[in-house]
Scaffold this active site. Structure first.
Site, PDB file in Angstrom:
ATOM      1  CB  THR A  89      13.737  25.366 -85.171  1.00 25.50           C
ATOM      2  OG1 THR A  89      14.815  24.424 -85.236  1.00 25.50           O
ATOM      3  CG2 THR A  89      13.528  25.768 -83.729  1.00 25.50           C
ATOM      4  CG  ASP A  90      10.415  27.095 -89.334  1.00 25.67           C
ATOM      5  OD1 ASP A  90       9.831  26.016 -89.472  1.00 25.67           O
ATOM      6  OD2 ASP A  90       9.903  28.089 -88.806  1.00 25.67           O
ATOM      7  CB  SER A 109      17.260  29.823 -93.362  1.00 23.55           C
ATOM      8  OG  SER A 109      15.949  30.350 -93.352  1.00 23.55           O
ATOM      9  NE  ARG A 110      15.059  22.049 -91.801  1.00 22.47           N
ATOM     10  CZ  ARG A 110      15.259  21.937 -90.513  1.00 22.47           C
ATOM     11  NH1 ARG A 110      14.462  22.568 -89.670  1.00 22.47           N
ATOM     12  NH2 ARG A 110      16.233  21.209 -90.023  1.00 22.47           N
ATOM     13  CB  VAL A 111      11.956  30.527 -94.274  1.00 25.04           C
ATOM     14  CG1 VAL A 111      11.300  31.662 -95.026  1.00 25.04           C
ATOM     15  CG2 VAL A 111      11.017  29.989 -93.202  1.00 25.04           C
TER      16      VAL A 111
END
Length: 519
Positions: free
Chosen positions: A352-353, A378-380
């Site tokens: 997941t991101d 949250s990698r976004v």
């Protein structure tokens, strides 16, 4: 009459019988919902096969129960084929004829599913009549490639202050919700669905909630909550309950992804929630052991990572050439005693991101939602945040991290220097500000003004236990006295200088009209 006879003769003369080779198989072993079949040499993976149950029954029995029983091919071996049985396994017996269908397992999709509760095979479970589908989508399919995607930069608001400010989710992202039992994982997912009601109808994501191995009573309660709050009109529930077979629990999340992909390919946004993939992994382990696949780590089969990666990779934000639709995935994983280093949690974390980590200790302290801001990420990131939220939330994570470090010394507060005590007080107020009731999501503009007041010292004189009251009364004050402020932030998606000046003025006026809160 003569013309008819002549025409009939011509048809007989022109008739040429066509020979069609059809490979059929025979059930040589059946048990635990799995059939071993001999003779299906041309079968393919995920192909549906039909068990000829009529052959073993009298005509009257067949007419009483005419439904075909289907299976799905999951093992292709040298001498035989193994298939999982999708219907009543008790109707299958050794020696029964099996016919290949040439069709890969598919599910009916379309707008007709909105507001409905369906099985992983697309059958209605809510007693509201048959499903009106547009077409069938294969349950398993290859995910879109890199060139068919675009970057995730459009926010999906959850309505939860702690998430939208610190762990923003974008449309097309995969964000894991992870934590022990009874820490509020499903609540976050349901609040996210409820919050989409505040979005404009043309930009509102279609929500798909997939219940895997959950109690029927829990799913019924959630459906009732969604109905009462008017969210079922844009929601589809796929239910494979704890009473359903392992085969249906295994297929459920793939069915949810297939339904979501239909809307994504229409250029719309869709959100799919898998609740939860821990039970999905257990169902797949059960099937794999019955299919005689060798077990690996923690008795899970070696392809369990591939199972979840090919499911979650289907979440995407498509390029403009492909219509620009998106499919956002919120998988849920249940941990044991907060152990995120176990096999399935580490698998899904790496796919997941980012993850939202819910902690039992925080939950027991009354922090709802019980989000651990230190581990959650949250990698976004802020690329999927509105400018308004980005402006007010920049300081939050740092403030909370400093507060957590100092929290251990709170019992010795009388011995602390004024600066440290001030930081602890600010951290307590910020923590109180991020608390939120179940089933009460908040639109981003209301979140932005509340957090603005918290991080800019406007609550410094408010007692910690009265912070929720301050927020409630301040938002009511804005709705009545500064009617253009919140709509202005919603339209602009940022707090411009004129709007900020208006907000500061509103905070000053509120302080004058509510002196009791600042005692």
């Amino acid at each position: 009459m003569n013309n008819f006879i002549e025409q009939f003769k011509k048809e007989i003369e022109n008739f040429s019988p066509a020979v069609e080779a059809r490979g059929t198989g025979v059930v040589i072993k059946v048990g635990d919902g799995v059939a071993e079949i001999e003779g299906l040499g041309k079968a393919v993976m995920s192909e549906m096969v039909r068990f000829n149950t009529v052959g073993k029954k009298s005509l009257s029995e067949a007419l009483e129960n005419p439904d075909d029983v289907f299976g799905v091919v999951l093992n292709l071996e040298e001498e035989s084929t193994r298939a999982i049985i999708l219907g009543d396994a008790n109707r299958i017996s050794e020696g029964m004829i099996v016919e290949p269908t040439g069709i890969v397992l598919s599910i009916p999709v379309g707008e007709g599913l909105l507001g409905r509760v369906v099985s992983p095979l697309g059958e209605a479970l809510d007693g509201q009549g048959p499903i009106k589908a547009v077409k069938n989508n294969p349950i398993e399919r290859e995910a879109y490639g890199v060139m068919d995607r675009q970057s995730v930069n459009s926010p999906l608001h959850t309505g939860i202050k702690a998430i939208d400010s610190m762990i923003p989710i974008g449309r097309g992202q995969r964000e894991l919700i992870i934590g022990d039992r009874y820490t509020g994982k499903t609540t976050i997912a349901i609040d996210t669905i409820l919050n989409q009601k505040s979005e404009p109808a043309d930009k509102r994501p279609i929500c798909i909630y997939v219940a895997i191995g959950q109690k029927e009573s829990k799913t019924a309660r959630l459906v009732q909550q969604l109905r009462e709050q008017g969210a079922m009109e844009y929601t589809i529930v796929v239910d494979a309950s704890a009473a359903a077979s392992a085969a249906l629990q295994y297929l459920a999340p793939f069915a949810g992804a297939a339904i979501g992909e239909y809307f994504m390919e229409q250029g719309k946004d869709a959100l799919v929630i898998y609740d939860d993939l821990s039970k999905h992994a257990v169902a797949y382990r059960q099937l794999s052991l019955l299919l005689r696949r060798p077990p690996g780590r923690e008795a899970y089969p070696g392809d369990i990572f591939y199972l979840h990666s090919r499911l979650l990779e289907r979440a995407a934000r498509l390029s403009k050439e492909k219509g620009g639709g998106s499919l956002t995935a919120l998988p849920i994983i249940e941990t044991q005693e907060g152990d995120v280093s176990a096999y399935i949690p580490t698998n899904v974390i790496s796919i997941t991101d980012g993850q939202i980590f819910l902690e039992t200790d925080l939950f027991n302290k009354g922090m709802r939602p019980a989000i651990n801001a230190g581990i959650s990420v949250s990698r976004v990131g802020s690329s999927a945040q509105t400018k308004a939220m980005k402006k007010v939330s920049g300081k939050i994570r740092l403030e909370l991290a400093q507060f957590r470090e100092l929290e251990a010394f709170m019992q010795f507060a009388q011995d602390l220097d004024p600066e440290t005590k001030k930081r602890i007080d600010a951290g307590q107020r910020l923590t109180a500000e991020l608390k939120q009731k179940n089933g009460a999501p908040m639109s981003f503009e209301r979140q932005a003004v509340s957090i603005y007041a918290a991080v800019n010292g406007h609550m410094a004189m408010v007692a910690v236990e009265r912070v929720p009251e301050f927020e409630e009364k301040f938002l009511e004050f804005l709705d009545v006295n500064v009617t253009d402020l919140l709509p202005g932030i919603k339209t602009a998606k940022e707090i411009t200088e004129p709007l900020e000046a208006k907000l500061k003025e509103a905070l000053g006026s509120f302080r004058e009209t509510h002196p009791d809160l600042f005692a």
